[in-house]
Design a protein around this motif. Structure first.
Motif, short mmCIF file in Angstrom:
data_model
loop_
_atom_site.label_atom_id
_atom_site.label_comp_id
_atom_site.label_asym_id
_atom_site.label_seq_id
_atom_site.Cartn_x
_atom_site.Cartn_y
_atom_site.Cartn_z
N MET A 4 0.67 -1.04 0.24
CA MET A 4 0.09 0.22 -0.07
C MET A 4 0.67 1.43 -0.01
O MET A 4 1.76 1.31 0.77
CB MET A 4 -1.01 -0.04 1.22
CG MET A 4 -1.43 1.18 1.39
SD MET A 4 -2.59 1.36 2.95
CE MET A 4 -2.61 -0.01 3.95
N LYS A 5 0.57 2.17 -0.95
CA LYS A 5 1.23 3.37 -1.00
C LYS A 5 0.45 4.11 0.23
O LYS A 5 -0.42 4.12 0.77
CB LYS A 5 0.99 4.35 -2.12
CG LYS A 5 1.71 3.40 -3.51
CD LYS A 5 1.43 4.23 -4.70
CE LYS A 5 2.08 5.51 -4.52
NZ LYS A 5 1.86 6.22 -6.04
N ARG A 6 1.67 5.15 0.83
CA ARG A 6 1.10 6.07 1.87
C ARG A 6 1.71 7.49 1.73
O ARG A 6 2.82 7.65 1.38
CB ARG A 6 1.77 5.62 3.27
CG ARG A 6 0.72 4.29 3.73
CD ARG A 6 1.28 3.89 4.89
NE ARG A 6 0.42 2.94 5.32
CZ ARG A 6 0.23 2.56 6.71
NH1 ARG A 6 0.67 3.24 7.66
NH2 ARG A 6 -0.37 1.54 7.02
N GLU A 46 -4.46 5.67 -3.45
CA GLU A 46 -5.16 5.08 -4.28
C GLU A 46 -6.69 4.73 -3.80
O GLU A 46 -7.33 4.46 -4.62
CB GLU A 46 -4.46 3.72 -4.61
CG GLU A 46 -3.10 3.66 -5.16
CD GLU A 46 -2.27 2.55 -5.54
OE1 GLU A 46 -2.85 1.13 -4.86
OE2 GLU A 46 -1.18 2.27 -5.95
N GLN A 47 -6.76 5.18 -2.60
CA GLN A 47 -8.12 5.12 -2.08
C GLN A 47 -8.70 6.51 -1.73
O GLN A 47 -9.91 6.70 -2.06
CB GLN A 47 -8.27 4.22 -0.77
CG GLN A 47 -7.70 2.99 -0.93
CD GLN A 47 -7.98 2.26 0.59
OE1 GLN A 47 -8.89 2.56 1.37
NE2 GLN A 47 -7.26 1.08 0.77
N GLY A 54 -9.87 5.31 3.02
CA GLY A 54 -8.33 5.50 2.70
C GLY A 54 -7.47 6.47 3.65
O GLY A 54 -6.17 6.28 3.39
N ASP A 79 -3.86 6.56 1.97
CA ASP A 79 -3.56 5.64 0.83
C ASP A 79 -4.16 6.50 -0.44
O ASP A 79 -5.40 6.42 -0.66
CB ASP A 79 -4.19 4.41 0.97
CG ASP A 79 -3.88 3.48 -0.25
OD1 ASP A 79 -3.49 3.96 -1.32
OD2 ASP A 79 -4.35 2.17 -0.18
#
Length: 155
Positions: A1-3, A64-65, A25, A62
């Motif tokens: 997961m990107k942060r 992406e969320q 997210g 995140d």
């Protein structure tokens, strides 16, 4: 997961933290102090108004969320960004409306966000965009205060 990390000040940090925690997210939040000149501030010194710090929430998310622009939209909806150095009954520079971007992209999106939201309020937005310097975590008893103690904030 990107942060990624974002920092927002919008009055009492208890309510801001609770609202940001509820966003899909957002994976972690922490309350603390940012934007002042005194190292290692504590709640009492920040409340004196002499340190220059704002009650601030660190939000790890995140991308992406949830996009940073969506966090900005939530920020403008969870408080009154037209009140200078106050939110509801909380008065002082420590309760100012501020965005602390961590990079040039966040700064540009924050500037665009202020422009986009300007016409949604009866008065001009007074939110400041300030340099994200050292984030000083608040005392443990402030962390997730509303979740632990119940109740609500004026937000």
């Amino acid at each position: 997961m990107k942060r990624e990390t974002a920092y927002f000040a919008a009055g009492c940090f208890w309510g801001v933290q609770a609202r940001l925690d509820a966003l899909p997210g957002v994976v972690e939040t922490q309350v603390g102090y940012m934007g002042g000149h005194l190292p290692n501030p504590d709640y009492r010194s920040v409340c004196s108004g002499a340190t220059g710090h704002a009650e601030t929430v660190k939000a790890v998310f995140d991308p992406e969320q949830i996009a940073y622009v969506d966090l900005l939209d939530a920020f403008f909806q969870l408080h009154d960004p037209t009140q200078l150095n106050r939110q509801g009954p909380d008065i002082g520079t420590q309760y100012r409306s501020a965005i602390f971007p961590v990079n040039d992209r966040q700064r540009a999106e924050a500037e665009a966000g202020i422009q986009r939201w300007q016409g949604h309020f009866p008065r001009p937005i007074v939110t400041t965009i300030e340099t994200a310097d050292t984030f000083w975590p608040a005392e443990d008893y402030h962390q997730h205060y509303l979740k632990r103690r119940g109740g609500h904030c004026h937000l």
